[in-house]
Design a protein around this motif. Sequence first.
Motif, PDB file in Angstrom:
ATOM      1  N   PHE A   1      -5.357  -0.300 -16.563  1.00 57.46           N
ATOM      2  CA  PHE A   1      -4.047   0.335 -16.767  1.00 57.46           C
ATOM      3  C   PHE A   1      -3.222  -0.721 -17.672  1.00 57.46           C
ATOM      4  O   PHE A   1      -1.969  -0.610 -17.634  1.00 57.46           O
ATOM      5  CB  PHE A   1      -3.408   0.262 -15.420  1.00 57.46           C
ATOM      6  N   GLY A   2      -3.771  -1.582 -18.132  1.00 60.52           N
ATOM      7  CA  GLY A   2      -3.159  -2.351 -19.130  1.00 60.52           C
ATOM      8  C   GLY A   2      -2.369  -3.518 -18.472  1.00 60.52           C
ATOM      9  O   GLY A   2      -1.145  -3.864 -19.363  1.00 60.52           O
ATOM     10  N   VAL A   3      -2.545  -3.811 -17.287  1.00 61.71           N
ATOM     11  CA  VAL A   3      -1.524  -4.683 -16.538  1.00 61.71           C
ATOM     12  C   VAL A   3      -2.091  -6.209 -16.675  1.00 61.71           C
ATOM     13  O   VAL A   3      -3.230  -6.559 -16.206  1.00 61.71           O
ATOM     14  CB  VAL A   3      -1.266  -4.392 -15.149  1.00 61.71           C
ATOM     15  N   ALA A   4      -1.345  -7.180 -17.268  1.00 62.61           N
ATOM     16  CA  ALA A   4      -1.882  -8.562 -17.464  1.00 62.61           C
ATOM     17  C   ALA A   4      -2.282  -9.227 -16.487  1.00 62.61           C
ATOM     18  O   ALA A   4      -3.063  -9.979 -16.296  1.00 62.61           O
ATOM     19  CB  ALA A   4      -1.161  -9.049 -18.573  1.00 62.61           C
ATOM     20  N   GLU A   5      -1.037  -8.942 -15.378  1.00 59.84           N
ATOM     21  CA  GLU A   5      -1.298  -9.670 -14.008  1.00 59.84           C
ATOM     22  C   GLU A   5      -0.895  -8.799 -12.975  1.00 59.84           C
ATOM     23  O   GLU A   5       0.303  -8.524 -12.548  1.00 59.84           O
ATOM     24  CB  GLU A   5      -0.087 -10.774 -14.050  1.00 59.84           C
ATOM     25  N   PRO A   6      -1.859  -8.228 -12.480  1.00 63.46           N
ATOM     26  CA  PRO A   6      -1.483  -7.321 -11.314  1.00 63.46           C
ATOM     27  C   PRO A   6      -0.996  -8.026 -10.304  1.00 63.46           C
ATOM     28  O   PRO A   6      -1.291  -9.142  -9.676  1.00 63.46           O
ATOM     29  CB  PRO A   6      -3.148  -7.065 -10.945  1.00 63.46           C
ATOM     30  N   ALA A   7       0.052  -7.183  -9.541  1.00 61.86           N
ATOM     31  CA  ALA A   7       0.754  -7.741  -8.292  1.00 61.86           C
ATOM     32  C   ALA A   7      -0.006  -8.246  -7.414  1.00 61.86           C
ATOM     33  O   ALA A   7      -1.087  -7.874  -7.189  1.00 61.86           O
ATOM     34  CB  ALA A   7       1.453  -6.642  -7.747  1.00 61.86           C
ATOM     35  N   ASN A   8       0.375  -9.209  -6.612  1.00 63.56           N
ATOM     36  CA  ASN A   8      -0.382  -9.672  -5.397  1.00 63.56           C
ATOM     37  C   ASN A   8      -0.144  -8.928  -4.192  1.00 63.56           C
ATOM     38  O   ASN A   8       0.558  -9.314  -3.497  1.00 63.56           O
ATOM     39  CB  ASN A   8       0.159 -11.226  -5.419  1.00 63.56           C
ATOM     40  N   VAL A   9      -0.851  -7.751  -4.220  1.00 69.82           N
ATOM     41  CA  VAL A   9      -0.588  -7.004  -3.107  1.00 69.82           C
ATOM     42  C   VAL A   9      -1.374  -7.266  -1.934  1.00 69.82           C
ATOM     43  O   VAL A   9      -2.415  -7.867  -2.089  1.00 69.82           O
ATOM     44  CB  VAL A   9      -0.875  -5.588  -3.438  1.00 69.82           C
ATOM     45  N   PRO A  10      -1.176  -6.919  -0.718  1.00 69.01           N
ATOM     46  CA  PRO A  10      -1.844  -7.343   0.541  1.00 69.01           C
ATOM     47  C   PRO A  10      -3.171  -6.513   0.633  1.00 69.01           C
ATOM     48  O   PRO A  10      -3.308  -5.249   0.365  1.00 69.01           O
ATOM     49  CB  PRO A  10      -0.980  -7.188   1.827  1.00 69.01           C
ATOM     50  N   PHE A  11      -4.398  -7.233   0.847  1.00 70.40           N
ATOM     51  CA  PHE A  11      -5.628  -6.497   1.136  1.00 70.40           C
ATOM     52  C   PHE A  11      -6.098  -6.533   2.600  1.00 70.40           C
ATOM     53  O   PHE A  11      -6.924  -5.521   2.952  1.00 70.40           O
ATOM     54  CB  PHE A  11      -6.912  -7.246   0.317  1.00 70.40           C
ATOM     55  N   SER A  12      -5.820  -7.593   3.248  1.00 69.39           N
ATOM     56  CA  SER A  12      -6.532  -7.889   4.488  1.00 69.39           C
ATOM     57  C   SER A  12      -6.309  -6.675   5.610  1.00 69.39           C
ATOM     58  O   SER A  12      -5.181  -6.222   5.953  1.00 69.39           O
ATOM     59  CB  SER A  12      -5.893  -9.140   5.093  1.00 69.39           C
ATOM     60  N   GLY A  13      -7.333  -6.064   6.054  1.00 66.30           N
ATOM     61  CA  GLY A  13      -7.219  -4.994   7.080  1.00 66.30           C
ATOM     62  C   GLY A  13      -6.702  -3.537   6.524  1.00 66.30           C
ATOM     63  O   GLY A  13      -7.077  -2.536   7.301  1.00 66.30           O
TER      64      GLY A  13
ATOM     65  N   GLY B   1      -4.830   0.631  -3.710  1.00 59.74           N
ATOM     66  CA  GLY B   1      -4.538   1.470  -4.844  1.00 59.74           C
ATOM     67  C   GLY B   1      -2.850   1.674  -4.873  1.00 59.74           C
ATOM     68  O   GLY B   1      -2.520   1.494  -5.899  1.00 59.74           O
ATOM     69  N   ALA B   2      -2.634   2.385  -3.707  1.00 58.55           N
ATOM     70  CA  ALA B   2      -1.416   2.888  -3.882  1.00 58.55           C
ATOM     71  C   ALA B   2      -0.329   1.761  -4.002  1.00 58.55           C
ATOM     72  O   ALA B   2       0.813   2.176  -4.739  1.00 58.55           O
ATOM     73  CB  ALA B   2      -1.050   3.522  -2.552  1.00 58.55           C
ATOM     74  N   SER B   3      -0.485   0.685  -3.342  1.00 60.76           N
ATOM     75  CA  SER B   3       0.431  -0.708  -3.742  1.00 60.76           C
ATOM     76  C   SER B   3       0.295  -1.117  -5.086  1.00 60.76           C
ATOM     77  O   SER B   3       1.405  -1.568  -5.562  1.00 60.76           O
ATOM     78  CB  SER B   3      -0.204  -1.619  -2.746  1.00 60.76           C
ATOM     79  N   PHE B   4      -0.725  -0.949  -5.665  1.00 64.21           N
ATOM     80  CA  PHE B   4      -0.978  -1.303  -7.109  1.00 64.21           C
ATOM     81  C   PHE B   4      -0.036  -0.563  -7.967  1.00 64.21           C
ATOM     82  O   PHE B   4       0.732  -0.931  -9.028  1.00 64.21           O
ATOM     83  CB  PHE B   4      -2.441  -1.518  -7.589  1.00 64.21           C
ATOM     84  N   PHE B   5      -0.296   0.820  -7.660  1.00 58.13           N
ATOM     85  CA  PHE B   5       0.630   1.738  -8.625  1.00 58.13           C
ATOM     86  C   PHE B   5       2.000   1.699  -8.421  1.00 58.13           C
ATOM     87  O   PHE B   5       2.680   1.657  -9.319  1.00 58.13           O
ATOM     88  CB  PHE B   5       0.028   3.281  -7.997  1.00 58.13           C
ATOM     89  N   ALA B   6       2.480   1.384  -7.111  1.00 62.80           N
ATOM     90  CA  ALA B   6       3.566   1.429  -6.804  1.00 62.80           C
ATOM     91  C   ALA B   6       4.436   0.120  -7.454  1.00 62.80           C
ATOM     92  O   ALA B   6       5.514  -0.091  -7.855  1.00 62.80           O
ATOM     93  CB  ALA B   6       4.236   1.191  -5.332  1.00 62.80           C
ATOM     94  N   ALA B   7       3.566  -0.999  -7.331  1.00 62.05           N
ATOM     95  CA  ALA B   7       4.148  -2.396  -7.758  1.00 62.05           C
ATOM     96  C   ALA B   7       4.408  -2.205  -9.338  1.00 62.05           C
ATOM     97  O   ALA B   7       5.115  -3.101  -9.867  1.00 62.05           O
ATOM     98  CB  ALA B   7       3.073  -3.442  -7.231  1.00 62.05           C
ATOM     99  N   HIS B   8       3.646  -1.440 -10.029  1.00 62.76           N
ATOM    100  CA  HIS B   8       3.638  -1.341 -11.588  1.00 62.76           C
ATOM    101  C   HIS B   8       4.135  -0.124 -12.136  1.00 62.76           C
ATOM    102  O   HIS B   8       4.073   0.101 -13.207  1.00 62.76           O
ATOM    103  CB  HIS B   8       2.204  -1.709 -11.960  1.00 62.76           C
ATOM    104  N   GLY B   9       4.770   0.671 -11.305  1.00 63.37           N
ATOM    105  CA  GLY B   9       5.395   2.011 -11.660  1.00 63.37           C
ATOM    106  C   GLY B   9       4.582   2.923 -12.103  1.00 63.37           C
ATOM    107  O   GLY B   9       4.912   3.710 -13.095  1.00 63.37           O
ATOM    108  N   ILE B  10       3.205   2.809 -11.756  1.00 61.42           N
ATOM    109  CA  ILE B  10       2.314   3.985 -12.257  1.00 61.42           C
ATOM    110  C   ILE B  10       2.103   5.164 -11.122  1.00 61.42           C
ATOM    111  O   ILE B  10       2.103   4.918  -9.911  1.00 61.42           O
ATOM    112  CB  ILE B  10       1.041   3.137 -12.277  1.00 61.42           C
ATOM    113  N   GLU B  11       1.899   6.230 -11.701  1.00 61.37           N
ATOM    114  CA  GLU B  11       1.880   7.331 -10.824  1.00 61.37           C
ATOM    115  C   GLU B  11       0.635   7.234  -9.919  1.00 61.37           C
ATOM    116  O   GLU B  11      -0.446   6.920 -10.380  1.00 61.37           O
ATOM    117  CB  GLU B  11       1.958   8.756 -11.538  1.00 61.37           C
ATOM    118  N   ASP B  12       0.963   7.483  -8.658  1.00 59.19           N
ATOM    119  CA  ASP B  12      -0.020   7.692  -7.740  1.00 59.19           C
ATOM    120  C   ASP B  12      -0.807   9.104  -7.503  1.00 59.19           C
ATOM    121  O   ASP B  12      -0.304   9.753  -6.614  1.00 59.19           O
ATOM    122  CB  ASP B  12       0.324   7.104  -6.235  1.00 59.19           C
TER     123      ASP B  12
END
Length: 222
Positions: free
Chosen positions: A31-43, A50-61
Amino acid sequence: MLVVFFDIDGTLLSTGGAGGTAMRLAFRNQFGVAEPANVPFSGRTDRAIGASFFAAHGIEDCEEHWQRFREAYLCELERQLPRHEGSVLPGIPELIAELASDTDVAVGLLTGNMEHGAWRKLEYYGLRDRFAFGGFGDVHHHREEVAEVAMDTARQHLGRSIERAVVIGDTPLDVACARAVGADVIAVATGIHDWEELEASRPDLLLEDLSDWKRVCDFLRS
């Protein structure tokens, strides 16, 4: 029949960060994002991550974007596993071998990992042949939903009812999803959550790790 469901990352094994690195690189490259957001992974499930990455960068889920991310992650995971120093966690080989020797016990997976990634991690660390069924994080955003799938899959695979289910995991979300399906739960402080956090989630048994596997077996057979 007693069914024991294991979480993977932080419970069965540590990939040394291979999974998280693969996630971030896959998202960056697709998705051409140089620095992906630091979204939580644990659990969490991979679908929720994936949904959190999309939301953090304004990409349609949407399904197309999820499948692009999923395929890129699985390819990147293959590259990252040998580049990181991971291991099977203490007590796991002995515990699983002991449970496998009991015909009244079955072991399965209850993990947020997408299914192919889960099996690949287990294969890489020599645990693949110990498991035949489970619930995975490809579709559902919540671990409680994955737990329901895991229970249904276990019944179908075993062809019999489950008299007792026990979840073994390293996060408060493992405890919560176990409670959602009426399972007992063993929490282990082998992930990123400390003793106090896990204790607050009120597991039935809390351990530093699974090295005292005989104690775990005593609990499972109690």
